[in-house]
Design an enzyme around this catalytic site. Sequence first.
Site, PDB file in Angstrom:
ATOM      1  N   PHE A  85       0.843  -1.185   0.000  1.00 47.05           N
ATOM      2  CA  PHE A  85       0.000   0.000   0.000  1.00 47.05           C
ATOM      3  C   PHE A  85       0.886   1.245   0.000  1.00 47.05           C
ATOM      4  O   PHE A  85       1.854   1.316   0.760  1.00 47.05           O
ATOM      5  CB  PHE A  85      -0.949   0.024   1.198  1.00 47.05           C
ATOM      6  N   ASP A  96       1.050  -4.356   8.821  1.00 47.29           N
ATOM      7  CA  ASP A  96      -0.090  -3.486   8.566  1.00 47.29           C
ATOM      8  C   ASP A  96      -1.321  -4.382   8.448  1.00 47.29           C
ATOM      9  O   ASP A  96      -1.414  -5.212   7.540  1.00 47.29           O
ATOM     10  CB  ASP A  96       0.139  -2.693   7.277  1.00 47.29           C
ATOM     11  N   TYR A 117     -11.527   2.399   9.948  1.00 45.14           N
ATOM     12  CA  TYR A 117     -12.697   2.748   9.135  1.00 45.14           C
ATOM     13  C   TYR A 117     -13.081   1.696   8.110  1.00 45.14           C
ATOM     14  O   TYR A 117     -14.038   1.895   7.374  1.00 45.14           O
ATOM     15  CB  TYR A 117     -12.481   4.091   8.431  1.00 45.14           C
ATOM     16  N   LYS A 118     -12.384   0.585   8.048  1.00 47.42           N
ATOM     17  CA  LYS A 118     -12.757  -0.459   7.104  1.00 47.42           C
ATOM     18  C   LYS A 118     -13.692  -1.460   7.798  1.00 47.42           C
ATOM     19  O   LYS A 118     -14.852  -1.171   8.029  1.00 47.42           O
ATOM     20  CB  LYS A 118     -11.496  -1.122   6.535  1.00 47.42           C
ATOM     21  N   ARG A 155     -12.119  -4.447  -7.795  1.00 45.48           N
ATOM     22  CA  ARG A 155     -11.998  -5.041  -6.460  1.00 45.48           C
ATOM     23  C   ARG A 155     -13.360  -5.043  -5.769  1.00 45.48           C
ATOM     24  O   ARG A 155     -14.024  -4.007  -5.681  1.00 45.48           O
ATOM     25  CB  ARG A 155     -10.984  -4.255  -5.623  1.00 45.48           C
TER      26      ARG A 155
END
Length: 407
Positions: free
Chosen positions: A125, A194, A219-220, A366
């Site tokens: 990422f 991560d 927040y996911k 995705r």
Amino acid sequence: MTPEDRACERDAADALAAYRARFTLPQGIIYLDGNSLGALPVATPQVLQQVIAHEWGDGLIRSWNSAGWFAAAGRVGAKIAPLIGAAPGEVIACDSTSVNLFKLIAAALAMRPGRKAVLSEPGNFPTDLYMIAGLEAQGLATRRLAERGRLAEALDSDVALLMLTHAHYKTGALHDMAALTRAAHEAGALVLWDLSHSTGALPIDLNGANADFAVGCGYKYLCGGPGAPAFAFVAERHQASLQQPLTGWFGHAAPFAFDDDYEGAPGIDRLQCGTPPVLGLAALEVGVDLIAEIGVARLYEKSQALSEFFLESLMAHDVTLEQVSPARSADRGSQLSFRHPEAYAICQALIARGVIGDFRAPDVLRLGFAPAYLSFADMAAAARHLAEVLASGEWQREEFNQRAAVT
């Protein structure tokens, strides 16, 4: 039997089906982007209203003590800890994922004097790689990248830290956390994981893997809301020697003594920096409590079932797409990714039909499967819409090919 018929049977037997009502989901929307932003828990607006109107409005500054604001970062961190296989005193909810990455990369480098290399993989990422670059610009680190199949052999005496994302953001491919942590330790390096695309959806055992550090966002899958506070994990064995590079006042041993000189707080509290975002922590706590109530083991089981059912439904519609996610559900996170040269336009055409997935450059569609609020009927309908978009060619319409900064 059609995919829709099979979906009805699966939903009727789904032990987690009732939790869908605990989330706010717009009518007519199939939300397959919970791995970017989780859905809103029904309880969150009420909690925030309580914090705003009563704790802030009535309590004013007294609420730092009377409403537990001062302890919120540690309290929420302690609730996240069992979701990632950590002890309560090893996790704190604070800052953003990027900021926590910076803190822990710098701390790891300080713990390995004479070594400057931070090893990661190409395609990690971006913010993970950017944080290495920031320290590299200061002469504190050197970035080294190795393909995921060659990470272990790239661990030499120059590597201070191995930093990887557990579930790859684009493909969902999982790293073997225990094996790579062990390999890094054998080479004298530390490891930073991560967990942003894993926490709340997949079983994680940081202490079982003997991990050193970890970060993740709120927040996911934790459904803490846009820009929710992130979290940081530091194994207890490292906490006494940890040098926090961002020596803000909330990480001080006695922040309200207002000393001129910094003295780090004991334990995980040292990872705090500035004043914690009380509203953000309140929203995040609602999501964490809800995910903990459902249970990661049950969420993971359903996640695997949803992704497999989606693939079966695509096959029933004779859809053939290049799958870039691992074939086995046990080897991937809670998502499926497909490569297509017109992935962006296909994604936009799906969104126009109410199926919200996302696009990752240059050519990846995705689809995320947040098992807390998705149904098997959602999977059957999403597969049908994707089949119809591909068969009709509607993705070729001009409006679906106009790129925007946000999809």
